[in-house]
Design a protein around this motif. Structure first.
Motif, PDB file in Angstrom:
ATOM      1  N   VAL A  91      13.541 -38.764 -10.342  1.00  0.00           N
ATOM      2  CA  VAL A  91      12.508 -38.040  -9.885  1.00  0.00           C
ATOM      3  C   VAL A  91      12.193 -38.337  -8.459  1.00  0.00           C
ATOM      4  N   ALA A  92      12.326 -39.492  -8.045  1.00  0.00           N
ATOM      5  CA  ALA A  92      12.183 -40.157  -6.730  1.00  0.00           C
ATOM      6  C   ALA A  92      13.216 -39.594  -5.718  1.00  0.00           C
ATOM      7  N   SER A  93      14.621 -39.326  -6.302  1.00  0.00           N
ATOM      8  CA  SER A  93      15.443 -38.955  -5.232  1.00  0.00           C
ATOM      9  C   SER A  93      15.372 -37.308  -5.130  1.00  0.00           C
ATOM     10  N   PHE A  94      14.923 -36.562  -6.175  1.00  0.00           N
ATOM     11  CA  PHE A  94      14.568 -35.233  -6.121  1.00  0.00           C
ATOM     12  C   PHE A  94      13.526 -35.008  -5.062  1.00  0.00           C
ATOM     13  N   LEU A  95      12.214 -35.659  -5.223  1.00  0.00           N
ATOM     14  CA  LEU A  95      11.175 -35.562  -4.620  1.00  0.00           C
ATOM     15  C   LEU A  95      11.473 -35.942  -2.960  1.00  0.00           C
ATOM     16  N   ASP A  96      12.255 -36.771  -2.740  1.00  0.00           N
ATOM     17  CA  ASP A  96      12.687 -37.524  -1.495  1.00  0.00           C
ATOM     18  C   ASP A  96      13.688 -36.611  -0.610  1.00  0.00           C
ATOM     19  N   LYS A  97      14.350 -35.549  -1.727  1.00  0.00           N
ATOM     20  CA  LYS A  97      15.488 -34.763  -1.067  1.00  0.00           C
ATOM     21  C   LYS A  97      16.642 -35.496  -0.681  1.00  0.00           C
ATOM     22  N   ARG A  98      17.015 -36.588  -1.666  1.00  0.00           N
ATOM     23  CA  ARG A  98      18.195 -37.416  -1.006  1.00  0.00           C
ATOM     24  C   ARG A  98      19.153 -37.548  -2.420  1.00  0.00           C
ATOM     25  N   PRO A  99      20.316 -37.925  -2.320  1.00  0.00           N
ATOM     26  CA  PRO A  99      21.178 -38.247  -3.337  1.00  0.00           C
ATOM     27  C   PRO A  99      20.530 -39.526  -4.207  1.00  0.00           C
ATOM     28  N   ALA A 100      20.703 -39.392  -5.656  1.00  0.00           N
ATOM     29  CA  ALA A 100      20.165 -40.288  -6.620  1.00  0.00           C
ATOM     30  C   ALA A 100      20.940 -41.533  -6.449  1.00  0.00           C
ATOM     31  N   ARG A 101      20.533 -42.810  -6.700  1.00  0.00           N
ATOM     32  CA  ARG A 101      21.345 -43.865  -6.764  1.00  0.00           C
ATOM     33  C   ARG A 101      20.899 -44.680  -7.933  1.00  0.00           C
ATOM     34  N   PHE A 102      21.554 -44.087  -8.910  1.00  0.00           N
ATOM     35  CA  PHE A 102      21.088 -44.618 -10.496  1.00  0.00           C
ATOM     36  C   PHE A 102      21.246 -45.944 -10.781  1.00  0.00           C
ATOM     37  N   PRO A 103      20.582 -46.994 -11.080  1.00  0.00           N
ATOM     38  CA  PRO A 103      20.758 -48.276 -11.128  1.00  0.00           C
ATOM     39  C   PRO A 103      21.612 -48.740 -12.608  1.00  0.00           C
ATOM     40  N   LEU A 104      21.349 -47.939 -13.784  1.00  0.00           N
ATOM     41  CA  LEU A 104      21.922 -48.301 -14.857  1.00  0.00           C
ATOM     42  C   LEU A 104      23.488 -48.184 -14.895  1.00  0.00           C
ATOM     43  N   ARG A 105      24.044 -49.115 -15.659  1.00  0.00           N
ATOM     44  CA  ARG A 105      25.601 -49.070 -15.709  1.00  0.00           C
ATOM     45  C   ARG A 105      25.870 -49.057 -17.310  1.00  0.00           C
ATOM     46  N   VAL A 106      26.666 -48.051 -17.548  1.00  0.00           N
ATOM     47  CA  VAL A 106      27.374 -48.188 -18.801  1.00  0.00           C
ATOM     48  C   VAL A 106      27.915 -49.327 -19.617  1.00  0.00           C
ATOM     49  N   SER A 107      28.281 -50.061 -18.611  1.00  0.00           N
ATOM     50  CA  SER A 107      28.894 -51.468 -18.961  1.00  0.00           C
ATOM     51  C   SER A 107      27.908 -52.558 -19.668  1.00  0.00           C
ATOM     52  N   THR A 108      26.648 -52.556 -18.829  1.00  0.00           N
ATOM     53  CA  THR A 108      25.641 -53.486 -19.311  1.00  0.00           C
ATOM     54  C   THR A 108      24.378 -52.712 -19.701  1.00  0.00           C
ATOM     55  N   ASP A 109      24.106 -51.516 -19.560  1.00  0.00           N
ATOM     56  CA  ASP A 109      22.742 -50.932 -19.634  1.00  0.00           C
ATOM     57  C   ASP A 109      22.753 -49.919 -20.797  1.00  0.00           C
ATOM     58  N   LEU A 110      23.698 -49.785 -21.802  1.00  0.00           N
ATOM     59  CA  LEU A 110      23.549 -48.817 -22.764  1.00  0.00           C
ATOM     60  C   LEU A 110      22.395 -49.076 -23.666  1.00  0.00           C
ATOM     61  N   PRO A 111      21.542 -48.115 -23.963  1.00  0.00           N
ATOM     62  CA  PRO A 111      20.436 -48.418 -24.940  1.00  0.00           C
ATOM     63  C   PRO A 111      21.012 -49.248 -26.102  1.00  0.00           C
ATOM     64  N   ARG A 112      20.102 -50.072 -26.491  1.00  0.00           N
ATOM     65  CA  ARG A 112      20.731 -50.704 -27.729  1.00  0.00           C
ATOM     66  C   ARG A 112      21.036 -50.067 -29.141  1.00  0.00           C
ATOM     67  N   PHE A 113      20.383 -48.890 -29.248  1.00  0.00           N
ATOM     68  CA  PHE A 113      20.828 -48.240 -30.472  1.00  0.00           C
ATOM     69  C   PHE A 113      22.273 -47.814 -30.447  1.00  0.00           C
ATOM     70  N   LEU A 114      22.471 -47.476 -29.227  1.00  0.00           N
ATOM     71  CA  LEU A 114      23.864 -46.722 -28.947  1.00  0.00           C
ATOM     72  C   LEU A 114      24.871 -48.011 -28.819  1.00  0.00           C
ATOM     73  N   ALA A 115      24.469 -48.866 -28.264  1.00  0.00           N
ATOM     74  CA  ALA A 115      25.555 -49.936 -28.080  1.00  0.00           C
ATOM     75  C   ALA A 115      25.708 -50.571 -29.755  1.00  0.00           C
ATOM     76  N   GLU A 116      24.669 -50.594 -30.228  1.00  0.00           N
ATOM     77  CA  GLU A 116      25.058 -50.941 -31.719  1.00  0.00           C
ATOM     78  C   GLU A 116      26.057 -50.106 -32.582  1.00  0.00           C
ATOM     79  N   ARG A 117      25.801 -48.747 -32.416  1.00  0.00           N
ATOM     80  CA  ARG A 117      26.586 -47.710 -33.083  1.00  0.00           C
ATOM     81  C   ARG A 117      28.073 -47.888 -32.231  1.00  0.00           C
ATOM     82  N   ARG A 118      28.221 -48.031 -31.172  1.00  0.00           N
ATOM     83  CA  ARG A 118      29.427 -48.231 -30.447  1.00  0.00           C
ATOM     84  C   ARG A 118      30.129 -49.301 -31.019  1.00  0.00           C
ATOM     85  N   ASP A 119      29.620 -50.487 -31.117  1.00  0.00           N
ATOM     86  CA  ASP A 119      30.191 -51.603 -31.680  1.00  0.00           C
ATOM     87  C   ASP A 119      30.462 -51.572 -33.142  1.00  0.00           C
ATOM     88  N   ALA A 120      29.765 -50.559 -34.067  1.00  0.00           N
ATOM     89  CA  ALA A 120      30.033 -50.351 -35.573  1.00  0.00           C
ATOM     90  C   ALA A 120      31.192 -49.701 -35.503  1.00  0.00           C
TER      91      ALA A 120
END
Length: 126
Positions: A91-120
Motif C-alpha cells: 500500500v505504501a509503495s502504491f501511494l508513494d508511486k515507487r517500487p515495493a520492497r517487500f520485507p518478508l522472505r519465503v525461506s523464513t517468513d511463510l505463515p505458520r499454517f503453510l509452513a506446517e503443511r509444507r513440512d507435512a
C-alpha cells in the motif's frame, strides 16, 4: 488436451502453441534470456510470500475436499497476510508511486499454517 493425452502422439511446439498448451515458443538461442525476462516480469512486483502461498494453493487445492475446504484455506491465507509487513509495504509503495520492497522472505517468513503443511508434505515434523 484429452486427444494429446489419449493418443500419446508426439507433436511440435507450434501445435502446442496453437492449442494453448504453452504461452510462447522461442528460438533456442533466445530461450534463456526470454525465460529470465518472464521470471523478472512475474516476480518484480510481487510479494514473495504471497506468491508462494498462491502457488501452493494452485497446486494443493486441486484435491481439496470441496469448495468449502479451498475457501477455508484461502481465508486463512488472507487473514495471515493482510495487515502484515508486505501488505503495508504494498500500500505504501502504491501511494508513494515507487517500487515495493517487500520485507518478508519465503525461506523464513511463510505463515505458520503453510509452513506446517509444507513440512507435512515433506514428511517433516516440527
Amino acid at each position: 488436451a484429452a486427444e494429446w493425452v489419449y493418443s500419446g502422439r508426439v507433436f511440435d511446439a507450434q501445435e502446442a502453441l496453437a492449442g494453448g498448451l504453452v504461452r510462447s515458443v522461442h528460438e533456442p538461442a533466445r530461450l534463456l534470456d526470454d525465460a529470465r525476462g518472464l521470471a523478472r516480469a512475474l516476480s518484480e512486483r510481487s510479494a514473495p510470500v504471497a506468491t508462494a502461498v498462491a502457488r501452493w494453493m494452485l497446486w494443493h487445492m486441486l484435491d481439496a475436499q470441496g469448495p468449502a475446504a479451498a475457501h477455508a484455506f484461502e481465508s486463512e491465507a488472507l487473514f495471515s497476510l493482510a495487515g502484515g509487513p508486505d501488505s503495508t509495504e504494498g500500500v505504501a509503495s502504491f501511494l508513494d508511486k515507487r517500487p515495493a520492497r517487500f520485507p518478508l522472505r519465503v525461506s523464513t517468513d511463510l505463515p505458520r499454517f503453510l509452513a506446517e503443511r509444507r513440512d507435512a508434505d515433506l514428511g517433516r515434523t516440527r
